[in-house]
Design an enzyme around this catalytic site. Structure first.
Site, PDB file in Angstrom:
ATOM      1  N   ASN A   9       0.871  -1.186   0.000  1.00 34.50           N
ATOM      2  CA  ASN A   9       0.000   0.000   0.000  1.00 34.50           C
ATOM      3  C   ASN A   9       0.906   1.233   0.000  1.00 34.50           C
ATOM      4  O   ASN A   9       1.456   1.601   1.030  1.00 34.50           O
ATOM      5  CB  ASN A   9      -0.883  -0.040   1.257  1.00 34.50           C
ATOM      6  CG  ASN A   9      -1.705   1.223   1.429  1.00 34.50           C
ATOM      7  OD1 ASN A   9      -1.818   2.030   0.508  1.00 34.50           O
ATOM      8  ND2 ASN A   9      -2.281   1.384   2.612  1.00 34.50           N
ATOM      9  N   TRP A  10       1.032   1.824  -1.169  1.00 38.39           N
ATOM     10  CA  TRP A  10       1.962   2.965  -1.285  1.00 38.39           C
ATOM     11  C   TRP A  10       1.413   4.235  -0.654  1.00 38.39           C
ATOM     12  O   TRP A  10       2.126   5.227  -0.532  1.00 38.39           O
ATOM     13  CB  TRP A  10       2.256   3.255  -2.756  1.00 38.39           C
ATOM     14  CG  TRP A  10       3.003   2.176  -3.478  1.00 38.39           C
ATOM     15  CD1 TRP A  10       3.297   0.915  -3.035  1.00 38.39           C
ATOM     16  CD2 TRP A  10       3.552   2.276  -4.793  1.00 38.39           C
ATOM     17  NE1 TRP A  10       3.989   0.225  -3.993  1.00 38.39           N
ATOM     18  CE2 TRP A  10       4.163   1.037  -5.088  1.00 38.39           C
ATOM     19  CE3 TRP A  10       3.592   3.283  -5.754  1.00 38.39           C
ATOM     20  CZ2 TRP A  10       4.804   0.786  -6.299  1.00 38.39           C
ATOM     21  CZ3 TRP A  10       4.227   3.038  -6.968  1.00 38.39           C
ATOM     22  CH2 TRP A  10       4.826   1.798  -7.226  1.00 38.39           C
ATOM     23  N   LYS A  11       0.135   4.253  -0.354  1.00 37.46           N
ATOM     24  CA  LYS A  11      -0.526   5.464   0.152  1.00 37.46           C
ATOM     25  C   LYS A  11      -0.273   6.633  -0.820  1.00 37.46           C
ATOM     26  O   LYS A  11      -0.173   6.401  -2.024  1.00 37.46           O
ATOM     27  CB  LYS A  11      -0.067   5.769   1.578  1.00 37.46           C
ATOM     28  CG  LYS A  11      -0.209   4.523   2.466  1.00 37.46           C
ATOM     29  CD  LYS A  11      -0.057   4.776   3.922  1.00 37.46           C
ATOM     30  CE  LYS A  11      -0.223   3.460   4.681  1.00 37.46           C
ATOM     31  NZ  LYS A  11      -0.138   3.619   6.121  1.00 37.46           N
ATOM     32  N   GLU A 100      -6.842   5.065   7.820  1.00 38.82           N
ATOM     33  CA  GLU A 100      -6.650   6.463   7.404  1.00 38.82           C
ATOM     34  C   GLU A 100      -7.901   6.992   6.710  1.00 38.82           C
ATOM     35  O   GLU A 100      -8.249   8.166   6.841  1.00 38.82           O
ATOM     36  CB  GLU A 100      -5.411   6.574   6.502  1.00 38.82           C
ATOM     37  CG  GLU A 100      -4.127   6.411   7.317  1.00 38.82           C
ATOM     38  CD  GLU A 100      -2.975   5.774   6.573  1.00 38.82           C
ATOM     39  OE1 GLU A 100      -2.984   5.731   5.332  1.00 38.82           O
ATOM     40  OE2 GLU A 100      -2.033   5.306   7.260  1.00 38.82           O
ATOM     41  N   GLU A 170      -5.252  -4.514  10.981  1.00 44.71           N
ATOM     42  CA  GLU A 170      -4.225  -3.489  11.145  1.00 44.71           C
ATOM     43  C   GLU A 170      -4.502  -2.702  12.425  1.00 44.71           C
ATOM     44  O   GLU A 170      -5.301  -1.751  12.401  1.00 44.71           O
ATOM     45  CB  GLU A 170      -4.230  -2.528   9.956  1.00 44.71           C
ATOM     46  CG  GLU A 170      -3.961  -3.185   8.622  1.00 44.71           C
ATOM     47  CD  GLU A 170      -3.451  -2.168   7.616  1.00 44.71           C
ATOM     48  OE1 GLU A 170      -2.362  -2.371   7.081  1.00 44.71           O
ATOM     49  OE2 GLU A 170      -4.114  -1.147   7.390  1.00 44.71           O
ATOM     50  N   GLY A 237       2.816  -0.929   4.335  1.00 43.52           N
ATOM     51  CA  GLY A 237       2.818   0.478   3.960  1.00 43.52           C
ATOM     52  C   GLY A 237       4.242   0.957   3.696  1.00 43.52           C
ATOM     53  O   GLY A 237       4.800   0.758   2.620  1.00 43.52           O
ATOM     54  N   GLY A 238       4.855   1.569   4.706  1.00 42.63           N
ATOM     55  CA  GLY A 238       6.181   2.178   4.557  1.00 42.63           C
ATOM     56  C   GLY A 238       7.209   1.281   3.883  1.00 42.63           C
ATOM     57  O   GLY A 238       7.940   1.717   2.977  1.00 42.63           O
TER      58      GLY A 238
HETATM   59  P1  PGA Z   1       2.808   0.640   7.667  1.00 42.55           P
HETATM   60  O1  PGA Z   1       1.342   0.808   7.034  1.00 42.55           O
HETATM   61  O2  PGA Z   1       3.365  -0.659   7.142  1.00 42.55           O
HETATM   62  O3  PGA Z   1       3.567   1.833   7.192  1.00 42.55           O
HETATM   63  O4  PGA Z   1       2.639   0.620   9.150  1.00 42.55           O
HETATM   64  C1  PGA Z   1       0.492  -0.295   6.857  1.00 42.55           C
HETATM   65  C2  PGA Z   1      -0.807   0.173   6.270  1.00 42.55           C
HETATM   66  O5  PGA Z   1      -1.270   1.256   6.645  1.00 42.55           O
HETATM   67  O6  PGA Z   1      -1.424  -0.508   5.412  1.00 42.55           O
END
Ligand code: PGA
Length: 260
Positions: A9-11, A100, A170, A237-238
């Protein structure tokens, strides 16, 4: 154990050129490895065609996923993107109900349920996120919170629809914070979620449903998390923004499968 599933998930990150480089780096790193672990990349929508162009090729190493879609069908919804549009571009998966989106965009369980339905109607697989806030865990109500999210968003589905859904647990306190749930905490919640599915849809459905862990998953902790019997992979994510880290997490999935 089922093969693992790793979702990036690149956001809201990356320029066009950086997105292109990251997609190609991941594709090249995975190309000759013949891994069992399945991979889905969820870039920002504006870069989706970079991904679907490759995802549609025969030697593609990943599937294309979106981070969000509208709960509405086509019409006057300025700025929105429909499930039908995603499907028409070859997008096969879509994240729904990320914390989010719940926090910043008012996405509640009712909207999540609407998005799940419209995605399934368009043959796009929803990746449905759930997870408690820090204060909810401190109060000891994390299981109730997750049960409410799952049952309100998903348990209205008939079995033939539910079987196409992926769930991601999550814990909100672990997202982007560097604080990961311990493997035991993740396993406990995943087993609880699987138990809910079993009660509602039966043992086979519970076994077959993919339940991913998300929240500061990285190359160092991925093996320990993925080794848990009810953790079927990760929503990353990150660590999905760097090809090396992301590929290392995918390889962690592979290591666990080989050892079991
Ligand atoms: P993160 O994010 O790996 O940066 O904690 C995970 C996500 O929000 O899907």
């Amino acid at each position: 154990m089922k093969p693992k599933l790793v979702v990036g998930n690149w956001k809201m990150n990356k320029s066009f050129d950086d997105a292109q480089d990251l997609i190609l780096d991941i594709q090249n790193a995975l190309k000759d490895k013949r891994l069992q672990t399945e991979v889905i990349l969820c870039p920002p929508l504006v870069y989706m065609e970079l991904l679907t162009d490759i995802a549609e090729e025969e030697d593609s190493q990943f599937y294309a996923g979106a981070q969000n879609c509208s709960e509405h069908g086509a019409g006057a919804y300025t700025g929105e993107v429909s499930a039908e549009m995603l499907a028409s571009m070859g997008v096969e998966f879509c994240i729904v109900g990320h914390s989010e989106r719940r926090k910043y965009f008012g996405e509640d369980n009712t909207i999540v349920a609407q998005k799940v339905k419209i995605l399934l109607d368009n043959d796009v697989v929803p990746i449905v996120c759930c997870g408690e806030l820090l204060e909810e865990r401190q109060q000891g109500i994390h299981a109730q919170v997750v049960e409410k999210q799952i049952s309100e968003a998903l348990f209205g589905l008939k079995p033939s629809d539910f079987e196409r859904v992926i769930i991601a647990y999550e814990p909100v306190w672990a997202i982007g914070t560097g604080e990961t749930a311990t493997p035991a905490q993740a396993q406990e919640m995943h087993a609880f979620i699987r138990g809910l599915i079993e009660k509602k849809y039966g043992t086979e459905m519970a076994y077959n449903t993919y339940i991913l862990y998300g929240g500061s998953c990285n190359p160092k902790n991925a093996v320990d998390l993925f080794m848990q019997s009810d953790v079927d992979g990760g929503l990353i994510g990150g660590a999905s923004l760097k090809a090396n880290d992301f590929v290392a997490i995918i390889e962690a999935g592979e290591t666990v499968i080989k050892d079991n």
